[in-house]
Design a protein around this motif. Structure first.
Motif, PDB file in Angstrom:
ATOM      1  N   VAL A  58       0.864  -1.189   0.000  1.00 55.39           N
ATOM      2  CA  VAL A  58       0.000   0.000   0.000  1.00 55.39           C
ATOM      3  C   VAL A  58       0.900   1.239   0.000  1.00 55.39           C
ATOM      4  O   VAL A  58       0.716   2.186  -0.761  1.00 55.39           O
ATOM      5  N   LYS A  59       1.917   1.203   0.841  1.00 49.24           N
ATOM      6  CA  LYS A  59       2.832   2.335   0.999  1.00 49.24           C
ATOM      7  C   LYS A  59       3.595   2.583  -0.320  1.00 49.24           C
ATOM      8  O   LYS A  59       3.793   3.746  -0.722  1.00 49.24           O
ATOM      9  N   ALA A  60       4.003   1.503  -0.977  1.00 53.67           N
ATOM     10  CA  ALA A  60       4.770   1.655  -2.228  1.00 53.67           C
ATOM     11  C   ALA A  60       3.935   2.410  -3.276  1.00 53.67           C
ATOM     12  O   ALA A  60       4.458   3.252  -4.012  1.00 53.67           O
ATOM     13  N   LEU A  61       2.651   2.114  -3.319  1.00 53.56           N
ATOM     14  CA  LEU A  61       1.783   2.823  -4.280  1.00 53.56           C
ATOM     15  C   LEU A  61       1.549   4.264  -3.845  1.00 53.56           C
ATOM     16  O   LEU A  61       1.542   5.179  -4.667  1.00 53.56           O
ATOM     17  N   GLU A  62       1.402   4.434  -2.539  1.00 59.58           N
ATOM     18  CA  GLU A  62       1.207   5.797  -2.004  1.00 59.58           C
ATOM     19  C   GLU A  62       2.392   6.677  -2.383  1.00 59.58           C
ATOM     20  O   GLU A  62       2.225   7.830  -2.779  1.00 59.58           O
ATOM     21  N   ASP A  63       3.576   6.097  -2.289  1.00 56.43           N
ATOM     22  CA  ASP A  63       4.799   6.847  -2.615  1.00 56.43           C
ATOM     23  C   ASP A  63       4.850   7.262  -4.078  1.00 56.43           C
ATOM     24  O   ASP A  63       5.640   8.105  -4.469  1.00 56.43           O
ATOM     25  N   ARG A  64       4.018   6.631  -4.901  1.00 52.99           N
ATOM     26  CA  ARG A  64       3.987   6.983  -6.327  1.00 52.99           C
ATOM     27  C   ARG A  64       2.830   7.923  -6.668  1.00 52.99           C
ATOM     28  O   ARG A  64       2.476   8.076  -7.831  1.00 52.99           O
ATOM     29  N   GLY A  65       2.203   8.472  -5.667  1.00 55.76           N
ATOM     30  CA  GLY A  65       1.151   9.460  -5.932  1.00 55.76           C
ATOM     31  C   GLY A  65      -0.246   8.864  -5.993  1.00 55.76           C
ATOM     32  O   GLY A  65      -1.153   9.447  -6.583  1.00 55.76           O
ATOM     33  N   VAL A  66      -0.399   7.660  -5.399  1.00 55.21           N
ATOM     34  CA  VAL A  66      -1.720   7.025  -5.393  1.00 55.21           C
ATOM     35  C   VAL A  66      -2.396   7.293  -4.043  1.00 55.21           C
ATOM     36  O   VAL A  66      -1.845   6.943  -2.999  1.00 55.21           O
ATOM     37  N   SER A  67      -3.572   7.893  -4.070  1.00 48.90           N
ATOM     38  CA  SER A  67      -4.290   8.204  -2.838  1.00 48.90           C
ATOM     39  C   SER A  67      -5.015   6.959  -2.338  1.00 48.90           C
ATOM     40  O   SER A  67      -5.708   6.282  -3.096  1.00 48.90           O
ATOM     41  N   MET A  68      -4.866   6.674  -1.047  1.00 46.32           N
ATOM     42  CA  MET A  68      -5.461   5.477  -0.451  1.00 46.32           C
ATOM     43  C   MET A  68      -6.713   5.795   0.366  1.00 46.32           C
ATOM     44  O   MET A  68      -7.192   4.952   1.113  1.00 46.32           O
ATOM     45  N   GLU A  69      -7.223   6.999   0.197  1.00 43.67           N
ATOM     46  CA  GLU A  69      -8.420   7.383   0.951  1.00 43.67           C
ATOM     47  C   GLU A  69      -9.604   6.459   0.628  1.00 43.67           C
ATOM     48  O   GLU A  69     -10.495   6.260   1.451  1.00 43.67           O
ATOM     49  N   GLY A  70      -9.612   5.908  -0.570  1.00 45.95           N
ATOM     50  CA  GLY A  70     -10.719   5.045  -0.994  1.00 45.95           C
ATOM     51  C   GLY A  70     -10.416   3.564  -0.830  1.00 45.95           C
ATOM     52  O   GLY A  70     -11.104   2.719  -1.407  1.00 45.95           O
ATOM     53  N   LEU A  71      -9.370   3.243  -0.068  1.00 42.83           N
ATOM     54  CA  LEU A  71      -9.028   1.835   0.160  1.00 42.83           C
ATOM     55  C   LEU A  71      -9.618   1.370   1.483  1.00 42.83           C
ATOM     56  O   LEU A  71      -9.421   2.002   2.523  1.00 42.83           O
ATOM     57  N   VAL A  72     -10.337   0.248   1.437  1.00 48.27           N
ATOM     58  CA  VAL A  72     -10.913  -0.329   2.653  1.00 48.27           C
ATOM     59  C   VAL A  72     -10.093  -1.548   3.040  1.00 48.27           C
ATOM     60  O   VAL A  72      -9.785  -2.378   2.188  1.00 48.27           O
ATOM     61  N   ARG A  73      -9.706  -1.628   4.317  1.00 50.92           N
ATOM     62  CA  ARG A  73      -9.055  -2.861   4.789  1.00 50.92           C
ATOM     63  C   ARG A  73      -9.970  -3.546   5.789  1.00 50.92           C
ATOM     64  O   ARG A  73     -10.352  -2.949   6.798  1.00 50.92           O
ATOM     65  N   ARG A  74     -10.331  -4.808   5.487  1.00 51.87           N
ATOM     66  CA  ARG A  74     -11.131  -5.592   6.427  1.00 51.87           C
ATOM     67  C   ARG A  74     -10.182  -6.454   7.258  1.00 51.87           C
ATOM     68  O   ARG A  74      -9.397  -7.225   6.691  1.00 51.87           O
TER      69      ARG A  74
END
Ligand code: AMP
Length: 312
Positions: A58-74
């Motif tokens: 998740v962090k690797a994608l975030e570091d590339r400018g991907v917003s994780m606000e819409g990611l749900v973790r169950r």
């Protein structure tokens, strides 16, 4: 302006004639986001993961400018899991397992900051979820691209057809185009699919490239002949990611620009297949990407002089 990507983030187990990879990172949204991140940010990601999905990914994608606000973790369920085995020709594969897990309960709520995203990439997913995302957008989108597969045609064709009415670009493979349209000829299939909604149709043909249909025009983007194809998983998603990344970066939706977008898509797909999972897509340099784009140019550009026919 921003890209919105929706799709699975998953674990895959893959068997190809070159080897096996057990429980590696995969998922349509993962591949799309990595491929698009070379061309554009921000990318608004919408997906769901389970307790087993590594935070480092998740962090690797975030570091590339991907917003994780819409990611749900169950934390009470596992991530989507898919297992597939490729035939010796690597163009066809059998799905061995599809465990929906968290996906079975996914009902995405778009964060407010996502609603005005202009470039929408609906990755391969339940048509009901794709529709729910569309219903939450503000209606001012520049382009909506949808990817799907035979799995959803088999179990949710009516829902899929409803979503298609609202889509500008559909990307599917040749067999899926035949299944969706009931036509054997891809030209006739394209005519029928245009009537269902999408004005652009991209038919992916694996190592043999991709066709773009728009009104009565057809464009062919070749596949790059590769010395070593290790794992084709995610090629279609990397293709879609390259395409939407290029479209967002250039901001223009025309047949001419769509043709170039197909070449960017083919370029990202050609890197994807060179290794298992996302290994190759994670560390591409600008030089190697540009070199591959030039190879595509050389592969398919030619001059033709009109030689007079011989008089007998
Ligand atoms: P592709 O090779 O581009 O078709 O994409 C393969 C990726 O799609 C894999 O990483 C899988 O996790 C994911 N996938 C496989 N089956 C499905 C499905 N039914 N719905 C959504 N994603 C899937």
């Amino acid at each position: 302006m921003s890209i919105l990507t929706v799709g699975t983030m998953a674990f895959d187990s893959i068997e190809t004639p070159f080897g096996k990879a057990e429980k590696v990172i995969g998922g349509a949204c993962t591949y799309i986001s990595w491929a698009a991140s070379y061309w554009y940010s921000p990318i608004h990601l919408v997906s769901i993961i389970g307790r087993d999905f590594p935070q480092s990914e998740v962090k690797a994608l975030e570091d590339r400018g991907v917003s994780m606000e819409g990611l749900v973790r169950r934390t009470d369920m596992d991530s989507f899991f898919w297992a597939g085995k490729y035939h010796p020709d690597m163009n066809n594969r059998d799905t061995l397992t599809t465990d929906l897990n968290v996906l079975a309960e996914f009902d995405p709520i778009l964060p407010r900051s996502y609603v005005s995203s202009r470039f929408i990439m609906l990755g391969n997913l339940t048509p009901a979820i794709q529709m729910s995302v569309l219903n939450q957008l503000d209606g001012n989108q520049a382009v909506i691209i949808l990817d799907t597969m035979n799995f959803w045609m088999d179990i949710a064709m009516p829902e899929l057809k409803e979503v298609l009415k609202r889509v500008n670009v559909l990307t599917i493979n040749d067999e899926e185009a035949r299944q969706l349209s009931g036509e054997r000829s891809l030209v006739r299939a394209a005519q029928k699919i245009h009537e269902m909604g999408p004005e652009y149709l991209v038919i992916k043909k694996g190592e043999h490239g991709a066709l773009l249909f728009y009104k009565d025009q057809i464009f062919f983007a070749p596949g790059m002949p590769m010395a070593d194809v290790i794992d084709p998983t995610g090629a279609g998603d990397s293709f879609a990611g390259g395409m939407i990344g290029y479209l967002a970066r250039t901001g223009e939706i025309s047949f001419k620009n769509m043709k170039t977008a197909l070449i960017y898509g083919s370029t990202m797909a050609s890197f994807c297949v060179e290794d298992f999972s996302l290994q190759k897509l994670r560390n591409l340099s600008q030089d190697e990407i540009h070199q591959r784009i030039r190879q595509f140019e050389m592969l398919s550009s030619f001059d033709v002089n009109e030689l007079p026919v011989k008089n007998n």
